[in-house]
Design an enzyme around this catalytic site. Structure first.
Site, PDB file in Angstrom:
ATOM      1  N   GLU A  22      -6.476  68.364 -18.653  1.00 57.09           N
ATOM      2  CA  GLU A  22      -6.456  67.560 -19.883  1.00 57.09           C
ATOM      3  C   GLU A  22      -7.822  66.965 -20.203  1.00 57.09           C
ATOM      4  O   GLU A  22      -8.739  67.004 -19.378  1.00 57.09           O
ATOM      5  CB  GLU A  22      -5.487  66.379 -19.705  1.00 57.09           C
ATOM      6  N   ARG A 105       2.952  56.009 -17.860  1.00 55.45           N
ATOM      7  CA  ARG A 105       1.590  56.298 -17.434  1.00 55.45           C
ATOM      8  C   ARG A 105       0.728  56.537 -18.668  1.00 55.45           C
ATOM      9  O   ARG A 105       1.235  56.816 -19.754  1.00 55.45           O
ATOM     10  CB  ARG A 105       1.530  57.525 -16.526  1.00 55.45           C
ATOM     11  N   ASN A 107      -1.974  58.550 -21.026  1.00 56.34           N
ATOM     12  CA  ASN A 107      -2.160  59.956 -21.393  1.00 56.34           C
ATOM     13  C   ASN A 107      -3.540  60.105 -22.041  1.00 56.34           C
ATOM     14  O   ASN A 107      -4.529  59.659 -21.475  1.00 56.34           O
ATOM     15  CB  ASN A 107      -0.988  60.368 -22.312  1.00 56.34           C
ATOM     16  N   GLU A 126       9.334  61.464 -21.110  1.00 59.86           N
ATOM     17  CA  GLU A 126       8.848  62.047 -22.376  1.00 59.86           C
ATOM     18  C   GLU A 126       9.946  62.175 -23.434  1.00 59.86           C
ATOM     19  O   GLU A 126       9.915  63.078 -24.266  1.00 59.86           O
ATOM     20  CB  GLU A 126       8.123  63.377 -22.124  1.00 59.86           C
ATOM     21  N   ASN A 153      -0.798  61.349 -28.055  1.00 60.99           N
ATOM     22  CA  ASN A 153      -1.668  62.417 -27.611  1.00 60.99           C
ATOM     23  C   ASN A 153      -2.975  62.430 -28.395  1.00 60.99           C
ATOM     24  O   ASN A 153      -3.508  61.369 -28.707  1.00 60.99           O
ATOM     25  CB  ASN A 153      -0.892  63.744 -27.689  1.00 60.99           C
ATOM     26  N   ASP A 203      -0.905  68.847 -29.165  1.00 58.81           N
ATOM     27  CA  ASP A 203      -1.346  68.034 -28.017  1.00 58.81           C
ATOM     28  C   ASP A 203      -2.728  67.453 -28.356  1.00 58.81           C
ATOM     29  O   ASP A 203      -2.888  66.770 -29.369  1.00 58.81           O
ATOM     30  CB  ASP A 203      -1.317  68.903 -26.751  1.00 58.81           C
TER      31      ASP A 203
HETATM   32  C1  BGC Z   1       1.087  65.248 -21.619  1.00 56.79           C
HETATM   33  C2  BGC Z   1       2.243  66.005 -21.059  1.00 56.79           C
HETATM   34  C3  BGC Z   1       3.124  66.449 -22.185  1.00 56.79           C
HETATM   35  C4  BGC Z   1       2.306  67.276 -23.133  1.00 56.79           C
HETATM   36  C5  BGC Z   1       3.072  67.825 -24.305  1.00 56.79           C
HETATM   37  C6  BGC Z   1       0.359  66.106 -22.586  1.00 56.79           C
HETATM   38  O1  BGC Z   1      -0.673  65.377 -23.158  1.00 56.79           O
HETATM   39  O2  BGC Z   1       0.210  64.805 -20.619  1.00 56.79           O
HETATM   40  O3  BGC Z   1       2.909  65.181 -20.147  1.00 56.79           O
HETATM   41  O4  BGC Z   1       4.243  67.156 -21.714  1.00 56.79           O
HETATM   42  O5  BGC Z   1       1.227  66.520 -23.608  1.00 56.79           O
HETATM   43  O6  BGC Z   1       3.570  66.871 -25.130  1.00 56.79           O
HETATM   44 CA    CA Z   2      -2.854  65.495 -24.124  1.00 57.63          CA
END
Ligand code: BGC
Ligand code: CA
Length: 298
Positions: A22, A105, A107, A126, A153, A203
């Protein structure tokens, strides 16, 4: 969605097998690409000039990593907002806004062009809308900007800084907000892009030098470039299904780095897409903008 046009050749520069690769961040100063494996609790660096790779194990799940103007890094890890030194160690947690939500957590995270750090949190299931978006400004002051988010995201800002883009993958939507660069106020939320679940969920994202928005498709094996009106300009196919995020880098900011994941994939799926969790790059023929470091005085 449009047909895939002018498919470039995509190189996997690091088959890292990250569980949840990521948050690529290009450090112009060092000419280095940093990225994370959230579930693998690791920060990684890649030097495109030499191909050198380094890994920096962490003790927490690390959602993102961004350089600081005064040296070292800022990261949103598990429930804490954290400062790290130049060697990506000596962690100092300066705020734990999610302390009372143990299933949450952090992201994605990124800086706006004043150098404020924005980071979103999610419930690990989620599904519940238990996440929030935080903004860290001068002297590490933290404010909660949005709540009731499912999977906060990718984010980015238009060239004139009047629009902030912000993705909630749980809603399959990239939102646009009016943005005030002076005050960091966001308002007037509207849908910029709603992705058909057939193409995965949006994302990470980044904005290029023409103000077009690139968005990674988790579960969609591609990245899409949208014009500022939200029209698809191109779709680039990727050799892995879980495409997580992207950032421009390289000496001329002409390379697009793309991260991916192998989270939850079966053995059969991994056999079909063995590069899942790798770091990829291609030259899209358009330039990017430099990633912005965190400025504690912003
Ligand atoms: C998150 C994942 C998530 C994915 C899709 C990512 O940024 O870290 O946990 O499943 O996005 O939504
Ligand atoms: Ca992401």
């Amino acid at each position: 969605m449009n047909m895939i046009n002018k498919q470039p050749s995509i190189e996997c520069v690091w088959p890292a097998e990250a569980i949840l690769g990521e948050s690529p961040y290009w450090c112009s100063e060092e000419q280095m690409l940093y990225w994370v494996d959230i579930d693998g609790k690791t920060v990684m660096s890649f030097d495109p000039a030499t191909g050198a790779r380094k890994t920096y194990p962490q003790i927490y799940e690390v959602g993102n990593i961004v350089k600081r103007t005064d040296g070292g890094f800022i990261a949103a890890m598990e429930s804490g907002l954290t400062l790290l030194d130049d060697n990506l160690s000596n962690i100092e947690i300066f705020d734990k806004p999610e302390e009372k939500l143990p299933n949450n957590r952090f992201n994605d995270g990124k800086c706006d062009r004043r150098g404020r750090f924005w980071a979103g949190s999610l419930d690990r299931g989620e599904v519940l809308p238990a996440g929030s978006l935080y903004c860290v400004g001068s002297d590490n002051n933290v404010s909660k900007v949005l709540s009731e988010l499912v999977i906060p995201n990718g984010m980015g800002w238009s060239l004139d800084n009047k629009t902030m883009y912000f993705t909630d993958s749980g809603k399959c939507t990239i939102y646009a907000f009016d943005f005030d660069l002076q005050t960091a106020k966001i308002e007037n939320r509207r849908e910029f892009i709603v992705v058909d679940p057939e193409h995965g969920v949006p994302d990470g994202l980044c904005v290029d030098a023409k103000g077009f928005v690139w968005s990674a498709h988790w579960g969609g094996s591609c990245v899409t470039r949208y014009d500022p009106d939200g029209k698809v300009e191109r779709v680039v196919a990727m050799p892995v299904p879980l495409v997580t995020s992207l950032a421009f880098g390289g000496a001329k900011l002409d390379q697009l780095f793309i991260t991916s994941a192998r989270y939850g994939m079966s053995d059969t799926e991994l056999a079909e897409a063995p590069l899942s969790g790798g770091l990829f790059v291609f030259e899209p023929g358009v330039l990017g903008l430099p990633d912005v470091p965190y400025n504690q005085g912003a």
